[in-house]
Structure formats: C-alpha cells, structure tokens
Write an enzyme that holds these catalytic residues in place. Structure first.
Site: not given
Ligand code: NAP
Length: 305
Positions: A27, A29, A60, A154
């Site tokens: 991801g 974002w 993003y 999405s």
């Molecule tokens: P997520 O992936 O659920 O969580 C990201 C958080 O988790 C960050 O703070 C990251 O920290 C931490 N993290 C990652 N791996 C970890 C691990 N192994 N242990 C502990 N903490 C960990 O959140 P998200 O960014 O909301 O969702 C993922 C992706 O989904 C987005 O980046 C985006 O590409 C996509 N998305 C799409 C939509 C949509 O409307 N279509 C909406 C939201 C998100 P660090 O980065 O500091 O390591």
C-alpha cells in the site's frame, strides 16, 4: 504479470481477465511524496524483497515517485520486466465524467501530479455526481484501447456492485474495500463474485484521524496470543488470515523491516479454530469512513454492506 519463477514465492489469485494478482501488495497511501524519496524507497525495498503488486491512486499524490521506483528497478539491463509487476491505480472522485476518464488514466500512466481536492467556495469538494454506470462505460473503453489490462471497483457496496454487473461488457475484476479483523466484511465477501482486495488490512493505525482511545488492532491481546503461538508478529497473523479467506491485501509500510515481514506470510497456516477466533473479533467498525462525503448521492456506506 508474474513469472513462473515468482509464482513459487507468491500466492496469487486469477482475475476474471485471466491475469494473476499477487495476494500481498504494498500500500502507498500516506507514504508522503518528496520526504527524501520515502515512497520511492519503500517501493524499491518492496520490489527487492519480492513484492510484485503495488497499490496506488492518483489521489495519494505520489504516483510519480512510485513510477520513478519502477523505472529504477526495471532499468538495469532490463532483466526485470514491467510486466512482472501488478500495479493498481484508482480513478479519483472528481474524474467520473466519462469525458474525463481517459485523460485521468493517461495522467496516472505518465505519473504527473495534479490537484486532487478542488473545492467550491463553501469548502466542499467538487466531486463528480455522474452515475457510476456511465463512468464504468468510459473505463471499459480504456480496456478496449489497451490502456489498462483490467478494471475494478473500490468502495462499492453490494447493490452498487450489482448495478455495475448488470451493465458491464467488461466485468469488474476486483472490488477494493476496507477489510480487517475489526471489519471482516463477511456479507460483502459472500456477495462479491469478483476478487476482493482488503485495504487498510492492518487497521490503518496511521490514518490521519485516528484517536488514542480507539483500539489498535495490532495490539489486540487475542491477536498477540495467536502471534505468540505461531512465532509470528500480529501483522503477519492478520495478513495470513486475509490470505486464507481468499482476500488480496495491500499492507502499507515505509519501514524496510516491516515491508519484508509483511511478505513472509506464506510459510505458516492458521488453524480453523484460530481462523474462527479471528472472525469473532469483528466489530463492524469502519475506520475509513469519510463523513465529509456522506451527502454525495452515491455515498456507499449508508447500506450495512
Ligand atoms: P494499513 O496497511 O492497514 O496500515 C498501515 C500502518 O501499519 C502504518 O502505520 C505502518 O507503519 C503500519 N505497519 C505496516 N506493517 C506493519 C507491521 N508488520 N507491524 C506493525 N505495523 C505495521 O493501512 P492503510 O495504509 O490505510 O491501507 C493499506 C493501503 O490500502 C493504503 O496504503 C492504500 O494503498 C490502500 N487504501 C485504499 C483505500 C481506498 O479507498 N481504495 C483507502 C485506504 C487505503 P509504517 O509505514 O510506519 O511502517
């Protein structure tokens, strides 16, 4: 998309278009652009670890850096092929007018930055209110022209997915929705005939509006207990749970060690009891519900799923 060699280390799903989509992607974002190449570095780290799926969106504001990372990774001797990497992008909500769809796609393809949140005088965002069925027809033309290989949805609820399927020439390959143990989306998963991608698969602790009194999924004691038993981290257990449910996931990280560990989820298997335990953690809690947009005629989250 992924070579036979990579298939050995990847669990992938086959889309209705025939392409293979690796079940763990990176991801991007909140991976802010320009911060000494943070996103570019994260994407390069991921590709070097073996990720072959990157989740992006024009909104993003960092697609240009993702593109730079792909260019760096592909260039040495062209040993690695762009075709090996599955890249998702998303048409932003200001670009739903069929006349805007191709240009928005081309902009993403050339990784140019653009204004994502144009606002009216009263502060509301100038989202398009074109019906999504009309947008879909314009997106189908992108497939016809060969600009993209597959198109998907999405944040569509079950009824909206059915609306699209009722008119589609090219079926939606994927519906990307919020999904994690606190929002397990069991009803929507049963309803969707396409692949489902889980966004915020780890509970998006770094979402801008997170408050300290909201529970942190990755610190849930039930999860910590399971993780301890499998000698894995809570994040790895959650990602494994998604995979065993057949759901693609796109954990975001800019931390090299986490990028690496998030891919190391194919060497263990959760027992049926632990899968059940994790299902029981569901709170139907939507973390990414932007109320700013709730007056839009097609706001998807008024329905239960
Ligand atoms: P997520 O992936 O659920 O969580 C990201 C958080 O988790 C960050 O703070 C990251 O920290 C931490 N993290 C990652 N791996 C970890 C691990 N192994 N242990 C502990 N903490 C960990 O959140 P998200 O960014 O909301 O969702 C993922 C992706 O989904 C987005 O980046 C985006 O590409 C996509 N998305 C799409 C939509 C949509 O409307 N279509 C909406 C939201 C998100 P660090 O980065 O500091 O390591």
């Amino acid at each position: 998309f992924i070579s036979k060699h990579n298939l050995k280390t990847h669990t992938a799903v086959t889309l209705c278009t025939g392409q293979m989509m690796p079940m763990v992607g990176l991801g991007t974002w909140k991976s802010a652009p320009g911060q000494v190449g943070l996103v570019k570095q994260a994407v390069l780290t991921a590709l070097n670890c073996g990720y072959r799926h990157i989740d992006c969106a024009a909104a993003y504001g960092n697609e240009q850096e993702v593109g730079e990372a792909l260019a760096v990774w592909i260039s040495p001797g062209k040993v690695r092929l762009r075709e090996e990497v599955f890249v998702t992008s998303k048409l932003w909500n200001t670009k739903h007018d069929p006349e805007d769809v191709e240009q928005a796609c081309r902009t993403t393809l050339t990784h140019l930055g653009e204004e994502m949140m144009p606002r009216r005088a009263d502060g509301t965002i100038c989202y398009s209110d074109v019906h999504y069925k009309d947008t879909w027809r314009a997106m189908e033309a992108l497939v016809d022209q060969g600009l993209v290989k597959a198109i998907g949805l999405s944040n569509f609820n079950a009824k909206q997915v059915d609306d699209i399927i009722s008119v589609a020439r090219h079926k939606p390959a994927v519906n990307q929705v919020e999904c994690h143990p606190y929002l397990s989306q069991t009803d929507l998963l049963q309803h969707c005939r396409s692949v489902v991608t889980a966004y915020s698969p780890l509970g998006s602790r770094d979402r801008p509006w997170a408050s300290p009194d909201q529970p942190n999924l990755l610190e849930d004691p039930r999860l910590e207990d399971i993780a301890h038993r499998y000698q894995k981290t809570p994040a790895q257990v959650v990602l494994r749970w998604h995979i065993q449910r057949g759901v693609v996931c796109i954990p975001k990280s800019v931390t090299p060690s986490r990028i690496q560990q998030n891919l190391e989820v194919l060497d263990f298997c959760l027992s049926p009891d632990d899968m059940k335990l994790m299902e029981s953690m569901n709170r139907n809690e939507r973390l990414i519900k932007v109320w700013r947009d709730s007056n839009h005629p097609y706001f998807p989250f008024h329905d239960p799923y």
